[in-house]
Motif scaffolding. Structure first.
Motif, PDB file in Angstrom:
ATOM      1  N   ARG A 153       0.808  -1.220   0.000  1.00 13.61           N
ATOM      2  CA  ARG A 153       0.000   0.000   0.000  1.00 13.61           C
ATOM      3  C   ARG A 153       0.839   1.267   0.000  1.00 13.61           C
ATOM      4  N   GLY A 154       2.174   1.110  -0.069  1.00  7.83           N
ATOM      5  CA  GLY A 154       3.059   2.287  -0.021  1.00  7.83           C
ATOM      6  C   GLY A 154       3.148   3.024  -1.340  1.00  7.83           C
ATOM      7  N   GLY A 155       2.608   2.453  -2.397  1.00  2.00           N
ATOM      8  CA  GLY A 155       2.642   3.164  -3.663  1.00  2.00           C
ATOM      9  C   GLY A 155       2.783   2.259  -4.861  1.00  2.00           C
ATOM     10  N   PHE A 162       5.280 -12.021  -2.187  1.00  2.00           N
ATOM     11  CA  PHE A 162       6.493 -12.242  -2.968  1.00  2.00           C
ATOM     12  C   PHE A 162       7.708 -11.679  -2.235  1.00  2.00           C
ATOM     13  N   LYS A 163       7.522 -10.483  -1.685  1.00  2.00           N
ATOM     14  CA  LYS A 163       8.629  -9.860  -0.944  1.00  2.00           C
ATOM     15  C   LYS A 163       8.953 -10.661   0.319  1.00  2.00           C
ATOM     16  N   TRP A 164       7.900 -11.117   1.006  1.00  2.00           N
ATOM     17  CA  TRP A 164       8.113 -11.901   2.235  1.00  2.00           C
ATOM     18  C   TRP A 164       8.852 -13.194   1.909  1.00  2.00           C
ATOM     19  N   ASN A 307       7.758  -2.867   4.446  1.00  2.00           N
ATOM     20  CA  ASN A 307       6.376  -2.667   4.025  1.00  2.00           C
ATOM     21  C   ASN A 307       5.838  -1.380   4.621  1.00  2.00           C
ATOM     22  N   ASN A 308       4.798  -0.926   3.972  1.00  2.00           N
ATOM     23  CA  ASN A 308       4.112   0.277   4.412  1.00  2.00           C
ATOM     24  C   ASN A 308       3.200  -0.034   5.620  1.00  2.00           C
ATOM     25  N   VAL A 309       2.845   0.995   6.375  1.00  2.00           N
ATOM     26  CA  VAL A 309       1.984   0.846   7.555  1.00  2.00           C
ATOM     27  C   VAL A 309       0.657   0.173   7.218  1.00  2.00           C
ATOM     28  N   GLU A 310       0.012   0.675   6.166  1.00  2.00           N
ATOM     29  CA  GLU A 310      -1.312   0.140   5.827  1.00  2.00           C
ATOM     30  C   GLU A 310      -1.222  -1.323   5.381  1.00  2.00           C
ATOM     31  N   THR A 311      -0.123  -1.672   4.704  1.00  2.00           N
ATOM     32  CA  THR A 311       0.062  -3.065   4.299  1.00  2.00           C
ATOM     33  C   THR A 311       0.021  -3.945   5.554  1.00  2.00           C
ATOM     34  N   PHE A 312       0.811  -3.573   6.563  1.00  2.00           N
ATOM     35  CA  PHE A 312       0.841  -4.359   7.809  1.00  2.00           C
ATOM     36  C   PHE A 312      -0.511  -4.332   8.521  1.00  2.00           C
TER      37      PHE A 312
END
Ligand SMILES: Cc1cc2nc3c(=O)[nH]c(=O)nc-3n(C[C@H](O)[C@H](O)[C@H](O)COP(=O)(O)O)c2cc1C
Ligand code: FES
Lengths: 583, 166
Positions: A153-155, A162-164, A307-312
Motif C-alpha cells: 500500500r506504499g505506492g 512475494f517480498k516476504w 512494508n508500508n503501515v497500511e500493508t501491515f
C-alpha cells in the motif's frame, strides 16, 4: 454508568478536542457530571465533524459532532437526551457516508482507546498472532497472504507475499523487518491515523511479518512531523512487551522479536526503501542501486523486508479471517480495500476506506459529498509528487492498480486531492516540481538538474513568460528524467507534468500563447478591476489595500490603479458587494 | 540572553548523557543530532564538532548528514516557531496567501526569525491535518482553516499575550 469517549487524533486535537476533553474532565472531577467514565479514542476519519464525542450507555453508542466546551456543559446541565445536547447529534447522512465504507485497516480507528492494549485485545487483537504462532509454518503464513492478493500500500503495489518469500528464502540468520511510516506524500495522512488510532494493529501485523520472514528485530521508521504517532506507538510497544507479545519467546512459541522506533528527520526521499535504509544506518538518505534488493541485502546489508503501515495493518485481519475473505473484495487485479485521504476542495474530507473497484465518482460524490461551495470539479490528484491528475471525464474510472495506472496517474499511497475550477493545472505541476526539485537527494544528474530545469520552465510559464516550444521541451525533459533517474523519486517526478499536459494542454497553451490563466490564479496573468455598477463606495477595499492602489470618494465607485496593484486579493476578500472582478 | 550567533555559551556537558548512550551504537548519528537539537533548540557548530570527536565520525560527515535533513537548524529559533504547511491540500486551499500574510505581518521569509526574536517561520511539507487545510502549527498548537486575516489575528494575539507577560 456512561462512558464518554473523545476522538483525539492529531486532527481532532487541532479542531479543539483537547479543550472538550479538559472541560469534561473538570466537570467530572467537580462532581457536576456524575457516573461517567472519560477516555479517548483515535480518528474515525470524519475530519469535517471534529471534535467528535461518543457517549456509550449500557446498550447504545451515541455520537455527537462538532462539539465544544459548551457541549460538555450542556451534557452536565441538561443531560443526555435533552434537546440542547441532541443538537450535536451526528446527522444521519454522515452515518450513511460511513456505512458506504468497508473498514479493515481502519477497523478499530475511532472505536477503541489506542492507549490501552486491553481495548485492542477485547476487539480480538493479538488473536491472529496467536493463531500464527500456534502451529502455522512460515510458508503457511506466506501462503495465506498470497491467497489474499494483498499488494503493497506504499505506492508501487508490489505483491506482499512475494517480498516476504524472497526475504524468507534469502540465506542468513540475521534478518530485519522494517515498517515504512515516512508518509512523504504532502497531502496524505493514512499512516498517521493508523498509528495514532490503532498502534497495536500495526505491531501485530509487523510481528506476523517478522515471523514469516524469520526476523528477530523490527524497526518502524516514523516521519518526524508525527509526534503524537511516536508517543502512542512507543507506549503500545511497552504494553505489548509487558504482556509478552513482544520480546523473547513470544506466547511460549519460541519465536522472539524486538521492536523499536526510529524518527525520521525530514526528507521525502527517505520514503524510498533503500534511502530509508541508509537513513536508518545514520547516513544521508540517498538511494542505493537495485539490485541487490533489500530482500537480499538491506539494513546493515542483511536480508530485510520493508512494508508500508497500511500493508501491515491489513495482515492481522487477513490472518484471522483467511486470505479468501480479503480476495473476495475488489477487482480482478486489485484485492481488498484501500484507505484514502480525501482532501482539497471537497465538502466532507477525511479518511475513507473502500473496497477496490469503487469508482472515483462514488468516492468523491457519494462519500465526500462533492465539491466545496458547489463549484465545478476539475481534477483529482492521486499519488502525490509521483502521481498525476485525473480529469472530469475519467471520473468513472474504477479504483484498481491497472485502471488508475492507465490514466497516467497511480494508485499511490492514498492521497486524493480534489481540485475545482479555480485550481490552475500548470501551477499544480509547478507546485509538484518545486517539491521534487527541493527533495531530490542530488545523487543522480537527471533528477537533480532535470527537475530544476523543468521547474524553471514551469515557473516562467506561470509568470507569463512562457515561450513557444516550452511544452515540447518539457515533454523531452520528462522522458529523459524518467529514463535516466536512479530511484523512484526521479523516475516518477515527471508524472504530474505529463498528466496535466495530457489532459489540460489547453491551459498550458493559454498561459504561453494568450498570456491568460483560465483558472484566474496566476498572478502575473490576471488583473483586478472594480465593477462600477456593483460598487457602493463603502471604501473598505481602499482602506485594506496595502499599496494604496485604490482610489475613489465615499459613496462613489472606486477604481484600481493597475500599475500599483500587487494582486494580493485583499480588496476582493473584503468586498461585501462582490464588486471586484478578476480578469 | 545573548542574541548574537556566536556559540560561546554552549554548554557541551549537556550532551554527555546522550553521547554516553549513543556514541558507540552504530547508525545513531541522526538520533544524536535530534537529541542535541532538543537540548539547544538548534545545532550549534561547537556541538557538531564535539559530536564528531566523541563518535569518531568525521566532521565532514556529521555536517553532511545534518545538512541533508530539513529538520536540523543551524541558527537559534525565535520564541515561537511557526510551521506553515505548504503541502498539496494546503496549497490547493490557499497556503500561498497565508504565507504572504504571515511574511508581511512579521517582515520575515521562510527560515527567518524576527528581530525581536519572538517568531521564526518555517515552511513544511504536510502536518497531517490536511482536512483542516490550510494549516499552521505554532509551537504545539495547530491552527486550521486559516484565512490570511485569521492568520494575522492569531499572530497578534500571541504577541499581545507575550507582551502582557513581561
Ligand atoms: C520517492 C519515494 C518516496 C516514497 N515514499 C514512501 C512513503 O512515504 N511511504 C511508503 O510506505 N512507501 C514509500 N515509497 C515506496 C517504498 O519505496 C516501498 O516501495 C514501500 O515502502 C514498500 O512497502 P509496500 O510494499 O508495503 O508498499 C516511496 C518510494 C519513492 C520512490
Ligand atoms: S497538506 Fe497541509 S496538512 Fe497536509
Amino acid at each position: 454508568m456512561l462512558r464518554i469517549v473523545v476522538g483525539e487524533g492529531s486532527c481532532g486535537i487541532a479542531a479543539g478536542a483537547a479543550k472538550v476533553y479538559n472541560r469534561l474532565e473538570s466537570l467530572i472531577n467537580d462532581g457536576v457530571l456524575k457516573d461517567c467514565e472519560l477516555s479517548v479514542t483515535g480518528c474515525i476519519g470524519m475530519c469535517y465533524l471534529e471534535p467528535i464525542v461518543d457517549v456509550y450507555t449500557d446498550n447504545e453508542r451515541i455520537t455527537f459532532v462538532k462539539t465544544d466546551e459548551k457541549f460538555a456543559e450542556l451534557l452536565a446541565e441538561k443531560g443526555l437526551g435533552s434537546e440542547e445536547v441532541n443538537a450535536y447529534l451526528i446527522p444521519q447522512a454522515d452515518v450513511d457516508r460511513l456505512d458506504k465504507q468497508t473498514r479493515i485497516a481502519l477497523r478499530n480507528c475511532g472505536n477503541i482507546n489506542p492507549e490501552k492494549i486491553e481495548d485492542y485485545i477485547a476487539a480480538g487483537g493479538y488473536e491472529a498472532l496467536k493463531k500464527v504462532l500456534s502451529g502455522m509454518s512460515q510458508d503457511d503464513v506466506i501462503n495465506v497472504i498470497k491467497v489474499s492478493g494483498l499488494a503493497g500500500r506504499g505506492g508501487a503495489g508490489f505483491p506482499t507475499w512475494f517480498k516476504w518469500n524472497a526475504a524468507k528464502s534469502s540465506p542468513g540468520e540475521e534478518k530485519y523487518l522494517i515498517c515504512n511510516a515516512d508518509e512523504g506524500d504532502p497531502g496524505a495522512f493514512m499512516d498517521r491515523a493508523v498509528i495514532e488510532s490503532d498502534p497495536h494493529n500495526l505491531i501485530e501485523g509487523m510481528l506476523i511479518g517478522a515471523y514469516a520472514i524469520g526476523a528477530k528485530e523490527a524497526v518502524v521508521y516514523v516521519r518526524a512531523e508525527y509526534p503524537l504517532a511516536i508517543i502512542r506507538l512507543t507506549n503500545a510497544i511497552k504494553q505489548a512487551e509487558a504482556k509478552g507479545y513482544l520480546g523473547e519467546n513470544i506466547m511460549g512459541s519460541g519465536f522472539s522479536c524486538k521492536m523499536r522506533i526510529k524518527a525520521g528527520a525530514g526528507a521525502f526521499v527517505c520514503g524510498e526503501e533503500t534511502a530509508l535504509i541508509e537513513s536508518l544506518e545514520g547516513q544521508r538518505g540517498m538511494p542505493r542501486l537495485k539490485p541487490p534488493f533489500p530482500a537480499q541485502s538491506g539494513y546493515w546489508h542483511k536480508p530485510s523486508n520493508i512494508n508500508n503501515v497500511e500493508t501491515f495493518a491489513n495482515v492481522p485481519w487477513i490472518m484471522a479471517n483467511g486470505g479468501e475473505a480479503f480476495s473476495s473484495m475488489g477487482t480482478e487485479d486489485s484485492k481488498g480495500t484501500k484507505v484514502f485521504a480525501l482532501t482539497g476542495k471537497i465538502k466532507k474530507g477525511g479518511l475513507v476506506e473502500i473496497p477496490m473497484g469503487m469508482t472515483l465518482r462514488e468516492v468523491i460524490y457519494d462519500i465526500g459529498n462533492g465539491i466545496k461551495d458547489d463549484k465545478e470539479f476539475k481534477a483529482v490528484q492521486m499519488g502525490g509528487p509521483s502521481g498525476g491528475c485525473i480529469p472530469k471525464d475519467l471520473l468513472d474510472t474504477v479504483i484498481d492498480y491497472k485502471k488508475l495506472g492507465a490514466t497516467g496517474a497511480i494508485m499511490g499511497s492514498g492521497g486524493m486531492v480534489v481540485m475545482d475550477e479555480t485550481t490552475c493545472m500548470v501551477d499544480m505541476a509547478r507546485f509538484f516540481l518545486d517539491f521534487t526539485a527541493k527533495e531530490s537527494c542530488g545523487k543522480c544528474v537527471p533528477c537533480r538538474l532535470g527537475t530544476k530545469r523543468m521547474l524553471e520552465i514551469l515557473t516562467r510559464i506561470v509568470n507569463g513568460e512562457g515561450k513557444e516550444g516550452d511544452i515540447e521541451l518539457l515533454e523531452e525533459l520528462c522522458l529523459s528524467i524518467k529514463d535516466g533517474s536512479l530511484c523512484g523519486l526521479g523516475q516518477t517526478a515527471p508524472n504530474p507534468v505529463l498528466t496535466t499536459l495530457k489532459y489540460f494542454r489547453h491551459e498550458y497553451e493559454a498561459h504561453i500563447r494568450d498570456k491568460k490563466c483560465p483558472a484566474k490564479q496566476c498572478k502575473s496573468l490576471i488583473s483586478y478591476t472594480i465593477i462600477a455598477d456593483k460598487c457602493k463606495g463603502c471604501t473598505l477595499c481602499a482602506r485594506n489595500c496595502p499599496v494604496e492602489a485604490i482610489s475613489g470618494s465615499v459613496k462613489q465607485p472606486h477604481v484600481i490603479d493597475a500599475e500599483k496593484c500587487i494582486k494580493c486579493g485583499k480588496c476582493k476578500d473584503n468586498c461585501k458587494f462582490n464588486a471586484i472582478e478578476i480578469n | 540572553m545573548c542574541s548574537c550567533s556566536c556559540d560561546n555559551n554552549i554548554d557541551l556537558s549537556q550532551l554527555e548523557p546522550v553521547l554516553a548512550t549513543y556514541a558507540d551504537v552504530p547508525g545513531s548519528l541522526i538520533t544524536i543530532l535530534q537529541k542535541a537539537q532538543d537540548i539547544y533548540g538548534y545545532l550549534p557548530n561547537e556541538a557538531l564538532w564535539h559530536i564528531a570527536e566523541r563518535t569518531g565520525i568525521k566532521p565532514a560527515k556529521v555536517l553532511g548528514v545534518a545538512t541533508f535533513y530539513t529538520q536540523f537548524r543551524f541558527k537559534p529559533v525565535g520564541k515561537h516557531l511557526i510551521m506553515l504547511c505548504r503541502g498539496t491540500a494546503c496549497h490547493v486551499n490557499g497556503a500561498d496567501g497565508i504565507f504572504e500574510a504571515i511574511s508581511d505581518e512579521l517582515g520575515i521569509g521562510d527560515g527567518d526569525t524576527t528581530d525581536d526574536g519572538l517568531f521564526s517561520l518555517k515552511n513544511v511539507a504536510c502536518l497531517g491535518c490536511c482536512s483542516l487545510s490550510p494549516v499552521m502549527m505554532i509551537d504545539d498548537d495547530t491552527y486550521g482553516q486559516l484565512t490570511p486575516k485569521k492568520a494575522r489575528e492569531i499572530l497578534s494575539e500571541i504577541r499581545e499575550k507575550d507582551q502582557a507577560e513581561v
